[in-house]
Structures are given as structure tokens and as C-alpha cells.
Design an enzyme around this catalytic site. Structure first.
Site, PDB file in Angstrom:
ATOM      1  N   LYS A  94      -1.229   7.450   0.347  1.00  0.00           N
ATOM      2  CA  LYS A  94       0.003   7.035   0.221  1.00  0.00           C
ATOM      3  C   LYS A  94       0.748   7.968  -0.900  1.00  0.00           C
ATOM      4  O   LYS A  94       2.162   8.435  -0.642  1.00  0.00           O
ATOM      5  CB  LYS A  94       0.221   5.743  -0.872  1.00  0.00           C
ATOM      6  CG  LYS A  94      -0.333   4.723  -0.074  1.00  0.00           C
ATOM      7  CD  LYS A  94       0.692   4.156   0.976  1.00  0.00           C
ATOM      8  CE  LYS A  94       0.264   2.751   1.661  1.00  0.00           C
ATOM      9  NZ  LYS A  94       1.216   2.415   2.825  1.00  0.00           N
ATOM     10  N   GLU A 116       8.498  -0.833  -2.480  1.00  0.00           N
ATOM     11  CA  GLU A 116       7.767  -2.161  -2.142  1.00  0.00           C
ATOM     12  C   GLU A 116       6.249  -1.692  -2.131  1.00  0.00           C
ATOM     13  O   GLU A 116       6.053  -0.599  -2.155  1.00  0.00           O
ATOM     14  CB  GLU A 116       8.150  -2.756  -0.903  1.00  0.00           C
ATOM     15  CG  GLU A 116       7.371  -2.403   0.136  1.00  0.00           C
ATOM     16  CD  GLU A 116       7.629  -0.749   0.674  1.00  0.00           C
ATOM     17  OE1 GLU A 116       8.758  -0.484   0.263  1.00  0.00           O
ATOM     18  OE2 GLU A 116       6.865  -0.166   1.372  1.00  0.00           O
ATOM     19  N   SER A 383      -8.572   5.929   4.365  1.00  0.00           N
ATOM     20  CA  SER A 383      -7.327   5.911   3.560  1.00  0.00           C
ATOM     21  C   SER A 383      -7.180   5.710   2.104  1.00  0.00           C
ATOM     22  O   SER A 383      -6.296   6.294   1.367  1.00  0.00           O
ATOM     23  CB  SER A 383      -6.366   4.642   4.201  1.00  0.00           C
ATOM     24  OG  SER A 383      -7.050   3.786   4.261  1.00  0.00           O
TER      25      SER A 383
END
Lengths: 401, 261
Positions: A94, A116, A383
Site C-alpha cells: 500500500k 478509507e 502483498s
């Protein structure tokens, strides 16, 4: 397949029939402003230099492509390689996107950042980059996710951001997005909205994909270096789809590499209790884009079910919908149980505790590795790391920490 | 002629301002919504905007969000809303009915809009599409249903022009940056923008979002062709839904009507 497949989205923000810009009129100018800024900066050398410098010095890129020796032996077929996004600063892919978007926010002179978050990783990544620039930061998170990702909630607060717990609707990621959009409509003049996945109205799916494509770009050179060919397959979990899109995008033109997205099968796709719109959804409009969507027979968005907060979303990025329909990528789903089993297995076999989201990608290896022989190379996009999920998994296993 | 166009022209000829009332279909239940619609018209409302409930109403503030949730719990669908409108038409064939909702509902239930059995619905307002586009651009078309486009304080001048030209019912000027029911009206900005819209629009311009008191209504009606009241009514519906006592709404509408006359 269309010849312009590497040039999507089109000027209206569509990937084939998917994508677009479906937002209240108040946000139109903000999206145009963002698009204009991005188009101007994306090929600007100064901007690119700053982006890659931050990725290298602050995030710690490039992330390694690591040979998973025991996992490879476990299946006894192809070589399994792990793209270690879990080793990034803040613990997931991210951060790649937030590093890029905060530069856009800075360039646009925005003073206030909103985002969010589902699993909390995007919230942490956003709070991190906002802190670094001293910008006010507000994170919207469904109250159910605030519960199950309490560690990340505290991390976000430590980083100086405010967490807004969202109770409306199903109190998960989709409702956090609704609330962030409402904040943006209200504070649009001074606020930059860092969307955390390849979802939302154009230009977000494109911007988030581009910033995250550093993952796929590194994979191309690492594959050449480590096994001297393109990989036979890349496997990544798909919620909104940003880690998968970042890994897939630079490979779309290499047809020899299978691209496999793994959705959250929850209690099983056949039960309807899942979060797998590409496997069991139909095209619809949510959060500004047309894409596969879980909806009922009157066009209402259905509730989702997944053990993983980060995949617990009824929609998916529009480019994935396009990749599915065009046949360039395959999308499968694995159940909560299978993901949890993989979570334990990978931890014990590789000394890597994967995020529950990532565990879905690992779980699919049970099926996939049977399709390959010893000469093949399979990449799993790791991830994120699983530290944030310790409480959830312990609870399920009946262990009190 | 389309009831909406007709009503707006009549008001214009009499130099009167339009009063539009919003409520969510099926909140607290379909029967009550029907009664409320009659009462609103009885109290002086010219046009009724029927909120079509959606699971993810991103342009709504908390009051209307909760109303959408209540309606969804009652399994209200676009189909049941058309049935409700059908019933309503048995007693009132004059008041324009506008559906206000989110794109997914309308494209998913495309045939309902295209059929519009007995022409009960007069107009559709889609909250989450750019102003210069309308349902036709998304493959949903009915020549007897006109479209209302939104223009907001952040809409740039060049787009105001194309949106104003695209609107066939009225232009809905969103009076603030925010969701429905917020309270940060900037009268100067509103006045300037509505003036700009009126240069280009062949249809009237009505103002909505954040209008609560008769004073707000009066002030805004001086700068527009009418006002749209939503959250205040929806709140009173919520508060009266247990006792089924809605006289407050009647008084409130009467006061607003007086204020804009």
C-alpha cells in the site's frame, strides 16, 4: 484482444466497457484537477526522481524476489518465488501508492488528506506519508474493521492521524469509502483523497495502478536475473485489486505469463457468502466506477463475507473486470478455511507470516502447482505481512493472547 | 405535456416559486409514503421528489442515509416504487413525480424506466453522474421522462453551459459543498452561480441541499425559481413514524410555502 491494451484507460476513463467517472457533480472538478495534475507530472523527470528516491530511501525498494525453497519442495513441481512487498516500510504494498499520491497532493497544495481503509494497511500507509509532510490526516474505517484490525487502528493514531469509525451499512470497507467520499464532497477545496485501491472514479484506477506498477517492473528485471525468463504465472490476491494490478500491469504484454487473481471465497462461492465479484457478480456501478459487483436482484449492493478485512469488498477495480472479460487474466476464489490453512502453512514452512489477504494467494497454490512442471517459475505477490492479523487468527484458533 | 414541464410553466406564468418536497419511498412504509405524498401536496407542495433507496447513497447526509436503510429493510425496490406511483395517480394525476436515486438502480432496472406504465413518473434525477450526461447516455431512455441535472458550487463555467443545456426538467442547483442536510449555505455564491446558470438554461433553476428554515427558503427563492426541501422533512417523518403523527410536516410546509410566496 484490442490493440491498445497497454494504453487503457481511454480518455474518458474506461477499460473497455468498465470504469468511468460516476460521482456527484461537486466532485467533477476535483477529479479533473487531479487528472490534469497527474498527466502533467507523470512524465516529469523531477517528479519521477522524487518518487523513486522516496521508494528507495523511505520504503526500502526494490523489494526482493525470494526463492521459497521449502514451499517449492512441499509441492514438488515448479519453483515458487515470493515478491516480498511485506518487507516494505509499513508492511504492505500500500505504501507504493501513497508515496506517489502524497506527492500529487503536495504539488496541488492540498492541506488535508483523507483515506478509507479496510485492513488498516492503507490507513497506516496514508497516515505515514501524511506525517512525513506534516499534513492533517483523516482515516475512515468501518467499525467492524476497527474491531478486527485494532493494532492498525492504534498505529494510525500513533502516526498522528484521526480514525473515524463508520457504523453505516455493513460497517466495512465499502462503507468507509462512502464516508470518505462524503467528506470529500464537503471539503473538496482543500482536501486530497488518497484512494487505496485501483477502484473509484477515473483517474484513480489508473493512478493507483501506475504507482503500484513498480512491483511488476521490478519483477521483470528480477525474473530475468534470477531465472532468466518471464515467470509462468503471477498469483496475487484481489480485493479492490491494487497489489494484483501493480504486479500484473507490466506483464499484460507478455502473454507467456499467466496472471491469476485470487478473490475471497468466504464460506464458499456457492454459498453466496463471500467477497468474490469477479467470480460471482455482474457489472454495476459502485463508488464511481462500472465494474463487476455483488448485487441482489433489484440492483442493491450485497453484503460481503471474508475473514480478511482487506478483501471484504463487494466491488473490484474496473481494469480487473476488463482483464477478466478479455481473458488476459484468470480470477479464482478460495475460502476462508483454505486461506487460514495457508496462513499457518506458509508461516511454518517459510518463516514468513503473510497477511490474511495474501494467504488467499498462497492457498490457491494447492490447485495451481499441479498444473506446472519442475521447469516452471511461479511468483506469489506477498502483498503484506500478517502481524495485523494475529488477533483474528488467534481468536479463530481459540487462543487468548 | 409532461406534468413537470407543465407545472413549472404554470408557476412561471403566475410569477410563483416552485416548492419541491423530497421523501424516501417506503420510509417508514409504502402506505405511509402514499399518505405523506397526498399531505405534502395538500399543504402546498408543487412537485414531489421520491427518493429511491440505495445501499450506498454517497451524496446523502446521515438523516437521509438512515431513511434509505429503513426503506431497504422494508424491501422497497424500484418496482415497488412504480407500483406506489401507480396507486398515487389514482387520486392525483397532476402533481409531477420525480425519481431521485443512484445510477446502479436505474441501469439495473432499465425496463421499468423504459416502460413507465401509464406514464406515472415524470422525471428522473441521477445523483451520481456528471451533469452533462443523463440516463440516455447509459442506455436507458424514455422520451416521456425528462431529466434533471445537477450543478454545484464547484462546477466550472464552461461545464455550467453544457449542463444547463442538457437539462430538460429543471436545473438542480446544489447550494453547498457537502451532502444533503448539511448547513453551510453561501448566499452570495449561490446568487452568482444561479445567475450564470440562467444565462444558459431554457428550463427553471431550483435550489436544494441544506435548506432548513422558512428563512433559508425565502432567501434562496429570491435567487432561484424555487426550492427543494429534503432532510428536514425526512427527519420529521422519522420522528413521527411511531405515532404516525405528521401534523408538524403540514405546518412546516405551510410556513415554507408562505415564506416563498
Amino acid at each position: 484482444m484490442k490493440s491498445d491494451k497497454n494504453n487503457l484507460p481511454d480518455k474518458n476513463g474506461f477499460f473497455g466497457e468498465y470504469g468511468g467517472k460516476f460521482v456527484p457533480e461537486t466532485l467533477m472538478y476535483a477529479l479533473e484537477e487531479l487528472e490534469t495534475t497527474y498527466e502533467k507530472l507523470k512524465n516529469n523527470n523531477e517528479f519521477k526522481k522524487q518518487f523513486y528516491k522516496d521508494l528507495s530511501e523511505f520504503v526500502g525498494r526494490p523489494s526482493p524476489l525470494y526463492f521459497a525453497e521449502r514451499l517449492t519442495k512441499h509441492y514438488g513441481t515448479g519453483s515458487i518465488w515470493l515478491k516480498r512487498e511485506d518487507l516494505n516500510h509499513t508492511g504492505a504494498h500500500k505504501i507504493n501508492n501513497t508515496i506517489g499520491q502524497i506527492l500529487l497532493a503536495k504539488y496541488m497544495g492540498k492541506k488535508r488528506i483523507i483515506a478509507e481503509t479496510g485492513a488498516g494497511q492503507h490507513g497506516v500507509a496514508t497516515a505515514t506519508v501524511a506525517a512525513r509532510l506534516g499534513l492533517e490526516c483523516h482515516i475512515y474505517m468501518g467499525s467492524e474493521d476497527v474491531q478486527r484490525q485494532s493494532l492498525n487502528v492504534y498505529r494510525i493514531k500513533l502516526l498522528g492521524a484521526q480514525v473515524h469509525s463508520v457504523d453505516s451499512g455493513s460497517a466495512t470497507l465499502k462503507d468507509a469509502l462512502n464516508e470518505a467520499l462524503r467528506d470529500w464532497v464537503t471539503n473538496v477545496d482543500d482536501t486530497y483523497y488518497i484512494i487505496g485501491s485501483v477502484t473509484g472514479p477515473h483517474p484513480y484506477p489508473m493512478i493507483v495502478r501506475d504507482f503500484n506498477s513498480v512491483v511488476g517492473e521490478e519483477l521483470i528485471s528480477q525474473s530475468k536475473e534470477l531465472f532468466n525468463s518471464m515467470p509462468d504465472a503471477i498469483v496475487a490476491c484481489v480485493g479492490g485489486g491494487s497489489n494484483a494490478m501493480g504486479a500484473f500491469y507490466p506483464f499484460i504484454k507478455f502473454n507467456e505469463t499467466r496472471l491469476i487473481g485470487v478473490e475471497a471465497g468466504g464460506e464458499g462461492v456457492e454459498t453466496g457468502e463471500h467477497a468474490a465479484p469477479l467470480n460471482d457478480g455482474t457489472p454495476g456501478v459502485l463508488h464511481g466506477a462500472l465494474s463487476y459487483l455483488m448485487q441482489d436482484d433489484s440492483g442493491q449492493v450485497k453484503g460481503t463475507k471474508s475473514v480478511s478485512a482487506g478483501l471484504d469488498y463487494p466491488g473490484v477495480g474496473p481494469e480487473h473486470s476488463w482483464l477478466k472479460d478479455s481473458g488476459r487474466a484468470e480470477y479464482v476464489a478460495v475460502s476462508d478455511d483454505a486461506a487460514l490453512k495457508a496462513f499457518h502453512e506458509v508461516s511454518e514452512l517459510e518463516g514468513i507470516i503473510p497477511a490474511l489477504e495474501t494467504a488467499h494467494a498462497f492457498a490457491y497454490l494447492d490447485t495451481l502447482m499441479k498444473e506446472f512442471d519442475k521447469n516452471s517459475n511461479i511468483i506469489v505477490n506477498v502483498s503484506g505481512r500478517g502481524d495485523k492479523d494475529i488477533n483474528t487468527v488467534a481468536n479463530i484458533d481459540g487462543i487468548k493472547i | 405535456m409532461n406534468r413537470l414541464t407543465n407545472t413549472l410553466e404554470n408557476l412561471k406564468n403566475k410569477s410563483k416559486k416552485a416548492l419541491v418536497a423530497y421523501l424516501v419511498a417506503g420510509d417508514p412504509d409504502i402506505e405511509t409514503t402514499l399518505e405523506l405524498m397526498m399531505m405534502l401536496v395538500d399543504s402546498g407542495v408543487d412537485i414531489i421528489e421520491i427518493g429511491v433507496p440505495f445501499t450506498d447513497p454517497i451524496a446523502e447526509g446521515p438523516i437521509i442515509q438512515k431513511a434509505h436503510d429503513r426503506a431497504l429493510k422494508n424491501n422497497v425496490t424500484l418496482k415497488s416504487i412504480f407500483e406506489m406511483a401507480q396507486k398515487y395517480r389514482e387520486n392525483d394525476n397532476k402533481t409531477p413525480l420525480v425519481l431521485m436515486g443512484y445510477l446502479n438502480t436505474f441501469i439495473f432496472n432499465k425496463t421499468l424506466i423504459e416502460d413507465n406504465k401509464n406514464n406515472v413518473i415524470d422525471s428522473v434525477l441521477v445523483v451520481d453522474i456528471p451533469g452533462e450526461l443523463n440516463l440516455k447516455d447509459y442506455g436507458v431512455y424514455n422520451p416521456n421522462i425528462n431529466t434533471i441535472s445537477l450543478i454545484s458550487p464547484t462546477t466550472k463555467k464552461d461545464r455550467i453551459k453544457s449542463i444547463a443545456k442538457n437539462s430538460s426538467g429543471f436545473v438542480y442547483y446544489v447550494t453547498l459543498r457537502g451532502v444533503t442536510g448539511a448547513s453551510n449555505l453561501d448566499v452570495n455564491e449561490i446568487s452568482n452561480n444561479v445567475e450564470e446558470i440562467k444565462k444558459h438554461a431554457s428550463v427553471p433553476t431550483l435550489a436544494g441541499f441544506g435548506i432548513k428554515s422558512p428563512e433559508d427558503a425565502k432567501l434562496l427563492s429570491q435567487h432561484s425559481d424555487g426550492v427543494i426541501i429534503g432532510s428536514s422533512i425526512v427527519q420529521m417523518i422519522e420522528e413521527g413514524s411511531q405515532s404516525k403523527e405528521f401534523d408538524r410536516i403540514r405546518t412546516y410546509i405551510t410556513d415554507i410555502k408562505k415564506a416563498i410566496s
